[in-house]
Design a protein around this motif. Structure first.
Motif, PDB file in Angstrom:
ATOM      1  N   UNK A 125      -9.566  18.389  -0.837  1.00 30.04           N
ATOM      2  CA  UNK A 125      -9.692  16.963  -0.569  1.00 30.04           C
ATOM      3  C   UNK A 125     -10.745  16.283  -1.453  1.00 30.04           C
ATOM      4  N   UNK A 126     -11.262  17.028  -2.425  1.00 29.06           N
ATOM      5  CA  UNK A 126     -12.323  16.463  -3.259  1.00 29.06           C
ATOM      6  C   UNK A 126     -11.796  15.715  -4.471  1.00 29.06           C
ATOM      7  N   UNK A 127     -10.489  15.794  -4.705  1.00 29.03           N
ATOM      8  CA  UNK A 127      -9.955  15.052  -5.839  1.00 29.03           C
ATOM      9  C   UNK A 127      -8.836  15.777  -6.547  1.00 29.03           C
ATOM     10  N   UNK A 128      -9.038  17.044  -6.884  1.00 28.95           N
ATOM     11  CA  UNK A 128      -8.066  17.736  -7.716  1.00 28.95           C
ATOM     12  C   UNK A 128      -6.866  18.229  -6.916  1.00 28.95           C
ATOM     13  N   UNK A 129      -7.039  18.458  -5.629  1.00 29.97           N
ATOM     14  CA  UNK A 129      -5.910  18.866  -4.806  1.00 29.97           C
ATOM     15  C   UNK A 129      -5.480  20.306  -4.989  1.00 29.97           C
ATOM     16  N   UNK A 130      -6.408  21.149  -5.418  1.00 29.45           N
ATOM     17  CA  UNK A 130      -6.080  22.560  -5.616  1.00 29.45           C
ATOM     18  C   UNK A 130      -5.941  23.254  -4.259  1.00 29.45           C
ATOM     19  N   UNK A 167      -3.989   9.265  -9.678  1.00 34.06           N
ATOM     20  CA  UNK A 167      -4.329  10.489  -8.964  1.00 34.06           C
ATOM     21  C   UNK A 167      -4.781  10.124  -7.556  1.00 34.06           C
ATOM     22  N   UNK A 168      -4.476  11.025  -6.616  1.00 35.24           N
ATOM     23  CA  UNK A 168      -4.869  10.748  -5.235  1.00 35.24           C
ATOM     24  C   UNK A 168      -6.389  10.781  -5.086  1.00 35.24           C
ATOM     25  N   UNK A 169      -7.016  11.630  -5.880  1.00 36.00           N
ATOM     26  CA  UNK A 169      -8.482  11.669  -5.880  1.00 36.00           C
ATOM     27  C   UNK A 169      -9.042  11.877  -4.502  1.00 36.00           C
ATOM     28  N   UNK A 170      -9.959  10.990  -4.116  1.00 41.51           N
ATOM     29  CA  UNK A 170     -10.636  11.135  -2.834  1.00 41.51           C
ATOM     30  C   UNK A 170     -10.085  10.180  -1.785  1.00 41.51           C
ATOM     31  N   UNK A 171      -8.927   9.573  -2.053  1.00 38.98           N
ATOM     32  CA  UNK A 171      -8.297   8.630  -1.128  1.00 38.98           C
ATOM     33  C   UNK A 171      -9.201   7.434  -0.829  1.00 38.98           C
ATOM     34  N   UNK A 172      -9.996   7.071  -1.804  1.00 41.19           N
ATOM     35  CA  UNK A 172     -10.874   5.907  -1.662  1.00 41.19           C
ATOM     36  C   UNK A 172     -10.115   4.684  -2.131  1.00 41.19           C
ATOM     37  N   UNK A 173      -9.578   3.926  -1.183  1.00 46.10           N
ATOM     38  CA  UNK A 173      -8.733   2.785  -1.507  1.00 46.10           C
ATOM     39  C   UNK A 173      -9.601   1.538  -1.625  1.00 46.10           C
TER      40      UNK A 173
END
Lengths: 448, 179
Positions: A67-72, A323-329
């Motif tokens: 959930x930190x950005x990369x989605x690994x 990129x979804x990243x951190x979902x900070x909209x």
């Protein structure tokens, strides 16, 4: 009811799924007592009943992604730790949340720190680690206070320390406050900082899974990734997979901010859209419309109102070019000058660039000079191509992802709003009134 | 959102540039980078404690109060301690003050908006003081300004603020206009 059917129902009760945030409104929600009343540390008991390898496989099968950005995939990260190598293994939790727009881990740790601690114990059991670290950014003392207290409570209750719950697992947990550098959110820079050195990224390979903290196998995970693990163990991987999509299952925290009527945290299954979030939360501030937004913090390419229906999961946002990243909209309305916003972000990247590699150190510096000129009406048309060229020289050519992050608002804003840049140049200045974009711009005047 | 306006106003108000300290040594003004609080923007921090949803006016009053030695309370988190004590906490020594960990409530209002919606509650939580607990209507037009003694009444260049962003000066139905 299937999820597809649920998503047709537009009520927020159906669209949202508070799990980590489910009891944040209770009195003293951060304490062990309240956490235990909400099935706290039950997931740990289930995990300890499994073998570590089975546990890793279980988390992998749940489909949890970073959930930190990369989605690994989190389980896969754990699996990379070599076993039986005779070296200590470490778990390091990345709580250096500092991407502009991102504000999920801080409220999570403030209101529910035990979900992280429980997740840490589970993860350490899986990767056979006996020492874990939480690397928290130093500027959030209220959160640090609660982490100190939560760790103390967990030790006192036997969830940390020696022979945890009679399982034979020993685990020490250290809370470390960083000095507040964005670069320390990059995992190898974080490890250098944790070791007491200046936070700068390391050359990879070797990856942290092989040679991380103190040159030992290390897992670095985001706060929310680890905090999501106990609920998966407690409720089952099928429950987790019943939310979100096949490739992006589960729930997550979306952080709405900017010119919206109700900024804040919205925990929902992956794949919700910004339109749904805005509709349920009151939309943009009254009388205004969405102009541009970031799906996952300032380093994810910006979207416009054309992208309101993009499913906010890893694949959906990726397919739409960001990129979804951190979902900070972060949502900006029509009063906002794109050039000004991008300039502020770029100033941030220039300030936070660690200076290790030339493309990022020099590139971000020159981007700021050009952008400030353009904002002040002193730019030339050729500067726009120059901006693009400099960003291109940073992107993919810098040592770590900070450089790529600095380039993406430049590329995406030039793509969507080149005309606005041109207006600044031909009109010799900014056509916007910054006072109109302030949070208080539309409040009724009160004589005082 | 207004961070630039607040920073400029404080520079003017204090006669300081970025990173400079007032002559009395009470206030050092520093431009901060992202502080993971966009849902409470604009945010000012004092000794790394959050002062959420600020305006030009509330930020000016905050620094005035700090210089005059009046007590100021962060929006989330414990009462202010000295920066030396803050540095000790950062170094890993828990804050031993009574009630310091509890202070500020479980979560700020913006942290709870999604949860409340999911429960079917629709009251906007935005203008609620976190320590007052649940959502309640706090109409902005009833907020009454309670100025510091040294604040000139016509000096505000921002509109009236609510108690949500300025817990040190609670203003609500109990105070009458003109008091």
């Amino acid at each position: 009811m299937t999820l597809a059917a649920e998503l047709k129902d537009t009520g927020p009760e159906k669209l949202l799924a508070p799990v980590l945030s489910a009891f944040w409104d209770e009195d003293r929600s951060w304490t062990l007592d309240v956490y235990r009343r909400h099935e706290g540390y039950e997931g740990l008991r289930k995990a300890l009943a499994m073998s570590p390898d089975d546990l890793i496989a279980y988390v992998k099968e749940s489909g949890l992604r970073g959930r930190g950005g990369a989605g690994f995939p989190t389980g896969m990260k754990w699996q990379f730790i070599p076993q039986g190598d005779g070296k200590p293994h470490y778990l390091v939790v990345n709580a250096d949340e500092s991407e502009p727009g991102t504000c999920k881990d801080i409220p999570l740790l403030f209101a529910n720190p035990h979900s992280l601690i429980e997740g840490i114990v589970i993860a350490c059991y899986a990767i056979r680690s006996s020492h874990a670290f939480i690397y928290l950014r130093g500027e959030v003392v209220p959160v640090l206070r609660r982490l100190h207290e939560a760790v103390r409570e967990a030790y006192a209750a036997g969830y940390l320390g020696e022979n945890i719950l009679g399982s034979g697992l020993d685990l020490e947990l250290t809370v470390h406050a960083g000095a507040g550098a964005y670069i320390c959110g990059e995992e190898t820079a974080l490890l250098d900082s944790l070791e007491g050195r200046r936070g700068q990224p390391r050359l990879r390979p070797p990856f942290p899974a092989v040679a991380g903290l103190y040159a030992c196998p290390t897992v670095v995970n985001n706060v929310e990734s680890i905090a999501s693990v106990p609920a998966i163990l407690q409720n089952g991987k099928e429950w987790f997979r019943s939310m979100g999509s096949e490739k992006s299952p589960g729930f997550t925290l979306y952080s709405l901010s900017g010119h919206v009527a109700s900024p804040g945290q919205y925990e929902a299954p992956l794949g919700i859209t910004l339109r749904q979030l805005l509709e349920m939360s009151g939309g943009m501030r009254p009388g205004h419309r969405l102009k541009f937004w970031t799906p996952g913090g300032s380093s994810t390419p910006m979207f416009t109102d054309e992208h309101l229906d993009v499913p906010l999961d890893y694949e959906g946002v990726g397919a739409a070019g960001s990129m979804l990243g951190t979902k900070a909209l972060q949502c900006f309305d029509e009063t906002t000058c794109v050039v000004r916003a991008v300039t502020r972000w770029t100033e941030f990247y220039a300030h936070e660039s660690c200076g290790k590699c030339t493309p990022c150190r020099e590139g971000t510096y020159w981007l700021v000079q050009l952008l400030r000129d353009i904002e002040a009406g002193k730019g030339a048309m050729s500067d726009l191509d120059k901006l693009n060229d400099i960003a291109d020289n940073i992107n993919g050519k810098s040592f770590c992802a900070l450089g790529d992050g600095a380039a993406s608002p430049i590329f995406s804003s030039l793509k969507h709003f080149r005309e606005e840049y041109e207006q600044h140049i031909t009109g010799r200045g900014c056509p916007f009134d910054p006072a109109k974009s302030t949070a208080w711009a539309d409040r009724t005047e009160v004589n005082a | 959102m207004g961070g630039d306006a607040i920073f400029e106003a404080l520079q003017d108000h204090l006669g300081l540039g970025n990173g400079e300290t007032t002559d009395d040594g009470k206030v050092t003004l520093e431009h901060i980078e992202c502080n993971a609080a966009c849902d409470y923007a604009p945010v000012v921090m004092v000794n790394w404690e959050f002062f959420d949803n600020q305006t030009v006016q509330s930020a000016k009053r905050l620094v005035d109060d700090l210089r005059d030695g009046r007590t100021v309370s962060p929006t989330r988190g414990a009462p202010l301690c000295t920066f030396k004590e803050t540095a000790r906490i950062l170094a890993g020594f828990p804050d031993e003050r009574e009630g310091a960990v509890d202070a500020g409530g479980s979560a700020g209002p913006a942290s709870l908006v999604g949860l409340r919606l999911a429960r079917g509650e629709t009251a906007p939580a935005r203008v609620v003081h976190p320590r007052d607990g649940g959502p309640q209507d706090a109409p902005q037009d009833r907020a009454v300004h309670d100025p510091s003694p040294n604040e000139h009444l016509s000096s505000h260049d921002a509109p009236q603020d609510t108690s949500a962003s300025d817990p040190a000066h609670p203003a609500g139905p109990t105070a009458e206009e003109g008091e």
